[in-house]
Each structure stands twice: as structure tokens, then as C-alpha cells.
Enzyme design. Structure first.
Site, short mmCIF file in Angstrom:
data_model
loop_
_atom_site.label_atom_id
_atom_site.label_comp_id
_atom_site.label_asym_id
_atom_site.label_seq_id
_atom_site.Cartn_x
_atom_site.Cartn_y
_atom_site.Cartn_z
N HIS A 328 -4.22 0.77 3.96
CA HIS A 328 -4.86 -0.55 3.98
C HIS A 328 -3.85 -1.56 4.51
O HIS A 328 -2.64 -1.38 4.38
CB HIS A 328 -5.33 -0.92 2.57
CG HIS A 328 -6.19 -2.15 2.53
ND1 HIS A 328 -5.67 -3.42 2.33
CD2 HIS A 328 -7.53 -2.31 2.66
CE1 HIS A 328 -6.67 -4.29 2.35
NE2 HIS A 328 -7.80 -3.66 2.54
N ASP A 387 -13.18 2.19 1.41
CA ASP A 387 -14.08 2.85 2.36
C ASP A 387 -14.05 4.37 2.23
O ASP A 387 -14.99 5.05 2.62
CB ASP A 387 -13.71 2.46 3.80
CG ASP A 387 -13.89 0.98 4.05
OD1 ASP A 387 -14.96 0.45 3.71
OD2 ASP A 387 -12.96 0.34 4.57
#
Length: 450
Positions: A328, A387
Site C-alpha cells: 500500500h 483490496d
């Protein structure tokens, strides 16, 4: 378009490519923060907010020290929010929406009243379903959602009034109606583009946002409590992520011009539609389908590692050399959203008899970062992001892939409305960054000399 026109368009496209290219070295020469990113990958500080905070590392004399991820809504750790509403066996998205938009946790009575307001405002205006959704179905539900938001301007008797009471009223209506717009947009697409039966189920005022959505998109209106709880959790975790993400920054930029709420939110929907923003979990699902098709024994860690190695070497899947869903931009050691979603997903995997597939995700989460480090020669810490698990959650809920990003929008509308109000109340100046022109001076050439 005629053949000659197509050839001419291709020539124009070539000109556009040639004359819009900027030499990458110029960005470094003029110290331009491409993508509003600093050289170390952190975001350029462009504003202040009271709404959301994303914590993923500690800065110590300019060095980023990895840390456990935290996500705070109005200063409250989302972990505490989730644990408390789950402990009380109630849904949390409505409480979180109230917290984000109005800045404090509601009392029990305030939450009851807010839920009543949402329930009463879920119904779309008279004629909206037929004229704005069914008569112009779109093959992309995000496109349909953006158009529905813009069309709402025409059904609002006071659309341009930027007084806070009016914008609060509009915000409540949009939070209530987003799930309905998405559900009906999906039904129209499934019917007109997929030759399926058309189902238009009216929203139920006494159901939560998550329950209502499952009720409206399923032909038989049926869902389990655990399914609704997991969708509700996903909405809570996607509701806000600080002011710097692309769609929320879009809210600030467009709202700073003084335009109406519908123009602002439609622009945010357009931002979220982009695959680099709202569609990331779709890429994870595409990768997972590829892995499942090429790994015979999902429980064999060595076989999984062998195929992941091919992916990282650019020899499999999309040849990009990436394991999607790991890592991320801000979070390092952990993404709190992924941790919370993973725990609840394990429950539904058991109910749906999908524990083998869930085990494959766990294996990739375990071995993926180690392989990335050894193959890429990188010391970057890769933890699963939200996700990585959200697409699997939606799959277990039997939701079609074209609904993944619209569900993100159903959640994020609360955060968008909160940031819109913050910009109106505390912004005050139109957002106008600078661009440096790097083309030299050129003389005008008369037409007959060209």
C-alpha cells in the site's frame, strides 16, 4: 465514421501524442511533485482535515519507520468502532456515516432518528427510475451512477443553495439513495445488456444499508444475516480514507469552486471509476482466477510459490511482475481494513463452503512478500491491503464483478459528503496549483506559409 475519417483521426492522435509528451527529466529539474507525491512516496501536504487519518509509518528525521496501520474516523480508531458494533450485534455503516458527516458519535436516539431519515429518503423521485435509469441503461454502472447523481439536480427544488442546512439535506438524500441508484443501474444493465429478467424491488425503510442493497439486487430478496454483516463491514471500512485519496481530493477541488453538490459528487464518482483507484480489487480477482486456473493443488505451498514466481518474473498473468493486493502507498506492516475484513471473511467462507479458496489467499499472503523480496531484491514491506480480500468477500456474496466499484461508491459517499461540508465551512479559497510551461517561445506562422 467513414474510413477516411478514421485515418484522419489516427493522424490527429499521432500529433496529440507527439505534442503532449514532456521529457521526464524536466520534472526532476524543476522539482515538480508528480502525482502530488514527494520523492520518498509520501503525499504532498495540501490541506488540513478533521475527518479521517491514515497512519502507516513513523517519520524519524526524514526516515520512514514501518508501523502497524491505523485508520481513524474523526479521531476514533476504526478498529474500536467495528469491535463495538459487532459486539452489540448491530450494523455499523449508518453510525459511521453520522460520525463522518456530523463529527461525533450519535446517541442511541440520534441514531434511531438518523436511520429513520435514511429510510424515508431512499425512494427516488417520481419518474426518476423510468426516465433517468431504465430509458438510458449503461453498460458501466459507475457511468450510470454519475449520470444519476447529475440528473438529481433537476429533481431538487433548491440545488444551488450552498447553505449548510441545505447541503446537509442533500447529503442525507445522496447517502440514502446511492445504494438504490446502483441497484437499479445494475438491474437495467442486466436486463438490457444481459437479457436477464428485470427486477425493481423497492427499498425497505426499516432495513440497514447493507440489507437493503442485498434485498434490491437479488431476485428473491433473500440474504443471510452473516452476508449482510460482512457487506456492512465492507461499507464501514471503505467509507473514508483521509483527504488525500484521488476521489476525496476531487471533492475538495471541485467544491472549492462553489458549484453544487451534484457536480461535486459526480466528479468524485468519475474519479473512483478509474482502475487505478476504485477498481483495484477487480485486478486482484482477475489475478486470483488466473492463479486458480494454473495451480492444481491450492493447498500445495510449493506449487503456489512456483506460479507466483512466474508472475513476479513477468512470465504469467498480465506480465507486469506484480502480485496485486499486496502492499500500500501508506500502510506498511498492516492495513487495518484488510485485517478486519479477513477475520469476518473467514466466517462466511465456512458458511459458503469456500474454505479451500480462502486458504489459497492465506498462502499467497504468507509467501508473496518473501518471494517479492528475493526476486525483486526489495526491502519494501508488503502486507495485504483491503483490496486483497474485498473482491473475495464480494464473490462469496455472489455479487457480479461489475458491482465491486459501485459498492465502493456506496460506502465512500459518506466520506465525500463529510469532506464537501468541510471544504464549504473551512476551505474558503479555490484550489489552484501551479503548472510550469516548459515549451520555448514560438512564432506564429501565417496560414499560407505552413
Amino acid at each position: 465514421m467513414q474510413t477516411n475519417d478514421k485515418t484522419y483521426i489516427e493522424r490527429l492522435a499521432a500529433l496529440a501524442e507527439k505534442n503532449n509528451f514532456i521529457e521526464p527529466s524536466l520534472y526532476e529539474r524543476y522539482n515538480v511533485k508528480r502525482g502530488l507525491r514527494n520523492s520518498d512516496g509520501t503525499g504532498v501536504l495540501v490541506g488540513l482535515t478533521n475527518i479521517g487519518e491514515v497512519h502507516g509509518y513513523i517519520l524519524d528525521e526524514g526516515e520512514r519507520i514501518p508501523d502497524q496501520g491505523r485508520l481513524l474516523y474523526r479521531g476514533i480508531d476504526v478498529w474500536d468502532i467495528v469491535k463495538n458494533f459487532q459486539k452489540e450485534e448491530r450494523f455499523g455503516f449508518e453510525e459511521v456515516s453520522y460520525l463522518l458527516v456530523f463529527g461525533q458519535l450519535p446517541t442511541r436516539q440520534e441514531l434511531v432518528e438518523f436511520n429513520r431519515l435514511l429510510g424515508e429518503n431512499r425512494y427516488l423521485p417520481e419518474g426518476f427510475i423510468e426516465d433517468m435509469i431504465l430509458k438510458a441503461p449503461s453498460n458501466d454502472i459507475m457511468n450510470k451512477l454519475a449520470r444519476s447523481v447529475l440528473a438529481s439536480y433537476s429533481y431538487d427544488k433548491n440545488p444551488d443553495d450552498l447553505s449548510i442546512p441545505n447541503v446537509v439535506r442533500q447529503s442525507i438524500e445522496l447517502i440514502a439513495r446511492f445504494p438504490v441508484m446502483v441497484a437499479y443501474g445494475y438491474q437495467a444493465k442486466a436486463h438490457y445488456h444481459g437479457n436477464q429478467s428485470l427486477y425493481i424491488h423497492l427499498p425497505q425503510p426499516d432495513l440497514s444499508t447493507a440489507e437493503n442493497f442485498l434485498y434490491m439486487i437479488r431476485p428473491d430478496n433473500q440474504y443471510t444475516r452473516l452476508e449482510a454483516e460482512l457487506l456492512d463491514l465492507s461499507l464501514v471500512l471503505h467509507a473514508e480514507h483521509g483527504g488525500g485519496n484521488n476521489s476525496t481530493f476531487t471533492v475538495h477541488v471541485v467544491a472549492s469552486t462553489g458549484t453544487d453538490i451534484y457536480s461535486v459528487i459526480a466528479a468524485a464518482v468519475g474519479s473512483l471509476k478509474g482502475p487505478k483507484h476504485g477498481g483495484a480489487n477487480i485486478k486482484v480477482m482477475e489475478m486470483m482466477e488466473d492463479i486458480k486456473n494454473n495451480v492444481k493443488d491450492w493447498a500445495d505451498e510449493d506449487e503456489v510459490k512456483y506460479y507466483l514466481t512466474k508472475i513476479l518474473n513477468g512470465e504469467a498473468f498480465d506480465r507486469k511482475g506484480l502480485i496485486y493486493g499486496l502492499g500500500h502507498a501508506v500502510y506498511t506492516l498492516s492495513d487495518p481494513r484488510a485485517v478486519l475484513l479477513k477475520a469476518k471473511a473467514a466466517e462466511l467462507a465456512k458458511e459458503k463452503n469456500m474454505e479451500d479458496e480462502f486458504g489459497l489467499y492465506l498462502t499467497i499472503e504468507k509467501v508473496g512478500p518473501e518471494l517479492f523480496a528475493s526476486i525483486k531484491g526489495s526491502d519494501k514491506i508488503l502486507a495485504p491491503n483491503v483490496d486483497f480480500y474485498s473482491g473475495f468477500v464480494y464473490k462469496m456474496l455472489n455479487l457480479p464483478i461489475e458491482l465491486y466499484t459501485p459498492i465502493f461508491a456506496i460506502a465512500r459517499i459518506s466520506g465525500w459528503c463529510a469532506h464537501l461540508l468541510e471544504e464549504l465551512i473551512s476551505g474558503g479559497r479555490i484550489i489552484r496549483p501551479a503548472y510550469k510551461n516548459v515549451v520555448g517561445k514560438r512564432k506564429y506562422i501565417p496560414l499560407e506559409q505552413r
